[in-house]
Scaffold this motif. Sequence first.
Motif, PDB file in Angstrom:
ATOM      1  N   GLY C 260      15.904   1.393 -36.688  1.00 33.11           N
ATOM      2  CA  GLY C 260      15.133   2.102 -37.837  1.00 33.11           C
ATOM      3  C   GLY C 260      14.380   2.064 -37.780  1.00 33.11           C
ATOM      4  O   GLY C 260      13.466   2.506 -38.539  1.00 33.11           O
ATOM      5  N   TRP C 261      13.565   1.992 -37.413  1.00 35.74           N
ATOM      6  CA  TRP C 261      11.935   2.180 -36.729  1.00 35.74           C
ATOM      7  C   TRP C 261      11.882   4.087 -36.258  1.00 35.74           C
ATOM      8  O   TRP C 261      10.076   3.986 -36.182  1.00 35.74           O
ATOM      9  CB  TRP C 261      10.898   0.955 -36.379  1.00 35.74           C
ATOM     10  CG  TRP C 261      11.401  -0.443 -37.013  1.00 35.74           C
ATOM     11  CD1 TRP C 261      12.235  -0.865 -38.214  1.00 35.74           C
ATOM     12  CD2 TRP C 261      10.662  -1.110 -36.059  1.00 35.74           C
ATOM     13  NE1 TRP C 261      11.374  -1.865 -38.488  1.00 35.74           N
ATOM     14  CE2 TRP C 261      11.231  -2.751 -37.391  1.00 35.74           C
ATOM     15  CE3 TRP C 261      10.300  -2.018 -35.838  1.00 35.74           C
ATOM     16  CZ2 TRP C 261      10.416  -3.732 -37.288  1.00 35.74           C
ATOM     17  CZ3 TRP C 261       9.431  -2.886 -35.365  1.00 35.74           C
ATOM     18  CH2 TRP C 261       9.714  -4.485 -36.132  1.00 35.74           C
ATOM     19  N   GLN C 262      12.307   4.055 -36.098  1.00 43.18           N
ATOM     20  CA  GLN C 262      12.144   4.846 -35.318  1.00 43.18           C
ATOM     21  C   GLN C 262      10.918   6.291 -36.097  1.00 43.18           C
ATOM     22  O   GLN C 262      10.003   7.033 -35.409  1.00 43.18           O
ATOM     23  CB  GLN C 262      13.063   6.308 -34.457  1.00 43.18           C
ATOM     24  CG  GLN C 262      13.012   7.139 -33.972  1.00 43.18           C
ATOM     25  CD  GLN C 262      14.253   8.370 -34.096  1.00 43.18           C
ATOM     26  OE1 GLN C 262      15.830   7.724 -34.336  1.00 43.18           O
ATOM     27  NE2 GLN C 262      14.216   9.826 -33.614  1.00 43.18           N
ATOM     28  N   LEU C 263      11.844   7.209 -37.829  1.00 40.75           N
ATOM     29  CA  LEU C 263      11.002   8.084 -38.006  1.00 40.75           C
ATOM     30  C   LEU C 263       9.479   6.988 -38.755  1.00 40.75           C
ATOM     31  O   LEU C 263       8.429   7.655 -38.875  1.00 40.75           O
ATOM     32  CB  LEU C 263      11.716   8.422 -39.353  1.00 40.75           C
ATOM     33  CG  LEU C 263      12.921   8.415 -38.937  1.00 40.75           C
ATOM     34  CD1 LEU C 263      13.813   9.348 -40.453  1.00 40.75           C
ATOM     35  CD2 LEU C 263      12.322   9.903 -38.214  1.00 40.75           C
ATOM     36  N   LEU C 264      10.074   5.716 -38.897  1.00 42.00           N
ATOM     37  CA  LEU C 264       8.903   4.739 -39.860  1.00 42.00           C
ATOM     38  C   LEU C 264       7.858   4.688 -38.617  1.00 42.00           C
ATOM     39  O   LEU C 264       6.757   4.625 -39.429  1.00 42.00           O
ATOM     40  CB  LEU C 264       9.239   3.470 -39.791  1.00 42.00           C
ATOM     41  CG  LEU C 264       8.661   2.218 -41.271  1.00 42.00           C
ATOM     42  CD1 LEU C 264       8.720   3.893 -42.214  1.00 42.00           C
ATOM     43  CD2 LEU C 264       9.637   1.545 -41.278  1.00 42.00           C
ATOM     44  N   ALA C 265       8.059   4.731 -37.579  1.00 38.46           N
ATOM     45  CA  ALA C 265       6.725   5.041 -36.033  1.00 38.46           C
ATOM     46  C   ALA C 265       5.977   5.748 -36.386  1.00 38.46           C
ATOM     47  O   ALA C 265       4.760   5.401 -36.059  1.00 38.46           O
ATOM     48  CB  ALA C 265       6.925   3.847 -34.927  1.00 38.46           C
ATOM     49  N   GLY C 266       7.154   7.169 -36.406  1.00 36.98           N
ATOM     50  CA  GLY C 266       6.091   8.301 -36.106  1.00 36.98           C
ATOM     51  C   GLY C 266       4.869   8.482 -37.349  1.00 36.98           C
ATOM     52  O   GLY C 266       4.038   8.672 -37.326  1.00 36.98           O
ATOM     53  N   HIS C 267       5.785   8.044 -38.657  1.00 42.77           N
ATOM     54  CA  HIS C 267       5.090   8.247 -40.016  1.00 42.77           C
ATOM     55  C   HIS C 267       3.880   7.574 -39.604  1.00 42.77           C
ATOM     56  O   HIS C 267       2.505   7.269 -40.196  1.00 42.77           O
ATOM     57  CB  HIS C 267       5.690   7.714 -40.893  1.00 42.77           C
ATOM     58  CG  HIS C 267       6.166   8.548 -41.302  1.00 42.77           C
ATOM     59  ND1 HIS C 267       6.465  10.096 -41.530  1.00 42.77           N
ATOM     60  CD2 HIS C 267       8.243   8.269 -41.793  1.00 42.77           C
ATOM     61  CE1 HIS C 267       7.624  10.576 -41.645  1.00 42.77           C
ATOM     62  NE2 HIS C 267       8.785   9.838 -41.722  1.00 42.77           N
ATOM     63  N   VAL C 268       3.749   6.008 -39.017  1.00 44.19           N
ATOM     64  CA  VAL C 268       2.784   4.833 -39.257  1.00 44.19           C
ATOM     65  C   VAL C 268       1.854   5.509 -38.385  1.00 44.19           C
ATOM     66  O   VAL C 268       0.054   4.909 -37.937  1.00 44.19           O
ATOM     67  CB  VAL C 268       3.043   3.681 -38.705  1.00 44.19           C
ATOM     68  CG1 VAL C 268       1.954   2.962 -38.423  1.00 44.19           C
ATOM     69  CG2 VAL C 268       4.265   3.265 -39.789  1.00 44.19           C
ATOM     70  N   ALA C 269       2.151   6.182 -36.447  1.00 45.85           N
ATOM     71  CA  ALA C 269       1.335   6.619 -35.965  1.00 45.85           C
ATOM     72  C   ALA C 269       0.495   8.103 -36.736  1.00 45.85           C
ATOM     73  O   ALA C 269      -0.735   7.371 -36.680  1.00 45.85           O
ATOM     74  CB  ALA C 269       1.787   7.674 -35.098  1.00 45.85           C
ATOM     75  N   PHE C 270       0.696   8.611 -37.868  1.00 47.50           N
ATOM     76  CA  PHE C 270       0.424   9.870 -38.169  1.00 47.50           C
ATOM     77  C   PHE C 270      -0.828   9.954 -39.342  1.00 47.50           C
ATOM     78  O   PHE C 270      -2.076   9.436 -39.502  1.00 47.50           O
ATOM     79  CB  PHE C 270       1.761  10.528 -39.232  1.00 47.50           C
ATOM     80  CG  PHE C 270       0.800  11.439 -39.936  1.00 47.50           C
ATOM     81  CD1 PHE C 270      -0.144  12.476 -39.780  1.00 47.50           C
ATOM     82  CD2 PHE C 270       1.023  10.643 -41.675  1.00 47.50           C
ATOM     83  CE1 PHE C 270      -1.087  13.251 -40.758  1.00 47.50           C
ATOM     84  CE2 PHE C 270       0.389  11.520 -42.514  1.00 47.50           C
ATOM     85  CZ  PHE C 270      -0.575  13.060 -42.142  1.00 47.50           C
ATOM     86  N   LEU C 271      -0.670   7.562 -40.407  1.00 47.14           N
ATOM     87  CA  LEU C 271      -1.445   7.790 -40.880  1.00 47.14           C
ATOM     88  C   LEU C 271      -3.028   6.656 -40.545  1.00 47.14           C
ATOM     89  O   LEU C 271      -3.245   6.673 -40.847  1.00 47.14           O
ATOM     90  CB  LEU C 271      -0.690   6.275 -41.693  1.00 47.14           C
ATOM     91  CG  LEU C 271       0.743   7.293 -42.452  1.00 47.14           C
ATOM     92  CD1 LEU C 271       1.279   5.474 -43.724  1.00 47.14           C
ATOM     93  CD2 LEU C 271      -0.099   7.598 -44.134  1.00 47.14           C
ATOM     94  N   VAL C 272      -2.033   6.095 -38.872  1.00 46.96           N
ATOM     95  CA  VAL C 272      -3.365   5.819 -38.288  1.00 46.96           C
ATOM     96  C   VAL C 272      -4.472   6.314 -37.974  1.00 46.96           C
ATOM     97  O   VAL C 272      -5.226   6.149 -38.508  1.00 46.96           O
ATOM     98  CB  VAL C 272      -2.331   4.948 -36.980  1.00 46.96           C
ATOM     99  CG1 VAL C 272      -4.296   4.161 -35.904  1.00 46.96           C
ATOM    100  CG2 VAL C 272      -1.879   3.607 -37.649  1.00 46.96           C
ATOM    101  N   VAL C 273      -3.727   7.262 -37.484  1.00 46.72           N
ATOM    102  CA  VAL C 273      -4.433   8.858 -36.882  1.00 46.72           C
ATOM    103  C   VAL C 273      -5.772   9.216 -37.916  1.00 46.72           C
ATOM    104  O   VAL C 273      -6.549   9.246 -37.766  1.00 46.72           O
ATOM    105  CB  VAL C 273      -3.771   9.780 -36.723  1.00 46.72           C
ATOM    106  CG1 VAL C 273      -4.535  10.994 -36.356  1.00 46.72           C
ATOM    107  CG2 VAL C 273      -3.456   9.320 -35.109  1.00 46.72           C
ATOM    108  N   LEU C 274      -4.314   9.054 -39.492  1.00 54.57           N
ATOM    109  CA  LEU C 274      -5.494   9.777 -40.772  1.00 54.57           C
ATOM    110  C   LEU C 274      -6.716   8.530 -40.968  1.00 54.57           C
ATOM    111  O   LEU C 274      -7.516   9.010 -41.406  1.00 54.57           O
ATOM    112  CB  LEU C 274      -4.801   9.928 -41.774  1.00 54.57           C
ATOM    113  CG  LEU C 274      -4.857  10.611 -43.085  1.00 54.57           C
ATOM    114  CD1 LEU C 274      -5.554  11.857 -42.770  1.00 54.57           C
ATOM    115  CD2 LEU C 274      -3.811  10.406 -43.919  1.00 54.57           C
TER     116      LEU C 274
END
Lengths: 324, 236, 287
Positions: C260-274
């Motif tokens: 269930g975390w597949q997409l969430l993890a991607g978004h979190v990586a993006f937000l961390v970089v941001l």
Amino acid sequence: MIIAAIGVLILAAAPWWAGRAELRLLGEIYLYLALAYLWNLMAGYAGLVSVGQQAYVGFGGYMLFALTMFGGLHPIAAVLAAGVIAALLSVPVAALIFRLKGAYFAIGTWVTAEVFRLSFAQVSSLGGGSGSSLPVNVVKSLAASRSGREALSYWLALGSAIVVIACVYLFLRSRRGLTLTAIRDSEVAAAGLGINIWRTKLEVYVVTSAFTAIIGGLIFLQKLRISPDAAFSVNDWTAFVIFIVVIGGIGTLEGPIIGTILFFLLRETLADLGTVYLIVLGVLAIVIMLKAPKGVWGLIRSRFDLELFPLSYRVKTDTPDKGA
Amino acid sequence: MPEPILQLRVLDAHYGDFQALFGIDMDVSDGEVIAIIGANGAGKTTLMRSISGLLPNAAAQIVYRGQPIGALRADQIAQSGIALVPEGRQLFPSLSVEENLLIGGQVGRKGPWSLEQIFQLFPVLKERRNQAATTLSGGQQQMVAIGRALMANPDLILFDEISLGLAPVIIKTIYDALPQIVGQGMTAMLVEQDITKALSVSSRVYCLQEGRVSLEGRTETIDRDDITRAYFGTES
Amino acid sequence: MDWISALVQGTLLGGLYALFAAGLSLIFGVMRLVNIAHGDLIVLAAYMGLSTTVMLGIHPFVALLIVIPAMAGAGYCLQRAVLNQTLGDDILPPLLVTFGLSVILQNALLEGYSADPQKLSAGGVETASVQLGGLSIGVLPLLTFLIAVAVIAGLQFIFYRTAIGRAFRAVSDNADIAQLMGLNKAHIFGLAMALALAVTAIAGILLGVRTSFDPSVGGARLIFGFEAVIIGGLGNLWGTLAGGVILGVAQTLGAKVDPGWQLLAGHVAFLVVLAVRPNGLFPRVAH
């Protein structure tokens, strides 16, 4: 003013003269009207073009369910609390996505909505990906009879729309509101006037987020059932709202009213066409954006020179502006 | 009487509600070097923008080789053989010196000017050919801007304030190159604040004042006092 | 070993995301246009692939010969007929027009193909794998990644080594002055959109071969592409590839922990970089 008051009174009395289906439809219209005003304030005045307002609609809906089911709050209290929590949450969100400029900000808001959707889909006590229904005892706590509940949620929708419109109107007439218009018309000039652009935009973002969550709570109080896909639907809570505002007239106070009326007229006549109806809306919005950027209201106004909400002060001068 | 290459007929120009040019009439013959002088805000740059198509006009207001071109787009006018060296040089920052020159030649008109010819005219550009254009000094950037316009092998070249903001020694280098440029039979119009410089290279002069032609004449016969009056608009 | 395998798979997945991103990045670079309908155009390409493979009975990769020119032509017409009119200082018209386009495309596809998930069938290549140092690597993901690298190298070449690339950069720098060089900006923008949609065609076919798709999946593809662009840094195509890889790795590692975390993890990586590097990891160096 008197006509408006009488109109509101007639609408407020709808539970006595309208049937169940009409009441539902009117309630839905009010809630869309409120969403349209909020989105218009952000995109049309503050230059914050969001395609992710479903984040707060869904959040408000889920807060209603969580706070009534696990916090034991009365549904109305839960809806108001949802607004407060959404305001608090929107501050760190803004801190992140305000780093994205212009059009990229728009997609950033969409990412936010996706994060909300995926997060709520992980909460198994709220039904995970398949969602859940509002428990009977919570529904009953609103009003004992079904017609009582329907009347109450109708009045809540009407009241919230009036409050939102009044707030947006008063805000835009205030000093801060004029600031906002200054920002829209020229960011450089506004900065020159010593206006803190970032802060004003943040305030607008936080306030619209709170109101959007409250509206979201009311929407799902009507629906009585929530799921991540319904709560965070980009079509239902953003695409329709954008079409309403663009067709009615973005950056005008009257536009959302016209847009909402047209939207529901179109929907009620073309609903049988299904997807074709959405294609028609999309084409209509594109044509209006290209040919008449101030929407239907802009067209009416340029013909008849009238204003429902006096906001623009007429400049009393007879010397023509020379320009630079 | 040589053929007219460019005729302006009651040319008006507007920026929004603001009118910058009022009924300008001009005739430019093949091979002439015309100086356009005037104070700040007289409409000199507007005139250049109108001729080159950056400002839209009515078709018949600008006639080039017998064709009305006033309503054409800038790129169509460039194709037909008019090039502008814009005020402030306006090089492309993402392009190297050589690429800036090459893009000028992209219209594909035949003529004497090529990359090699430009490098002969301004040898310093050859050394710097691979540098980003905006890393050059102001004078060198001006050379690139002139070279870029020449690469199109225009029949009519417009220079807008090419000495503005440059050191005198650089201005001299650039003005020394002008005879070589127009010596090829090119017609030129030169906007210049420095009247002496303008008169030294031109055969005829027009003076603009508040968007109107206030004086016109042959360089060798024109009276200095008349120029002063036409320039500043003092009544005497 | 499982984790290394996930890492490799994520990297290869990043190639697909870089292909989603490349078109987005290109049109933003040339004309400052953010195309909300980009994801739906990727899905449109996948459906074009579906129709050509079914009608002509050809392999999806052969279908590229038809889909690439078709998408490029559509891109040129779309730009000249509609999108050029939206360009200017105001960001609202391009955003709202492409948003409307997105809704139109989605519903037109729904009308034409229904909501049933579809898939492009590529035969044996879908299941084939190669052994590399004890790891089993799918041929298709590997091929996708190599195509992504080739596409980005190709775009890089076009941008910095050809006359049309020079024109793209010149128009992007200053459209008015570029007009003075005889460049018709309406035409140049049309060509840029054509090139972007040619890349989109490749992305769409590879998407359709890799997973099943339906008319509603465009939004997520837009978001993946957008995240890859921002993680990599605006205006840097190789950075976009790196951004795609980071996004792909984050997703596969997230899925490894909990599906269930597949997409969430991607978004979190993006937000961390941001949050940490708002200009992306590899922003274009200013000249």
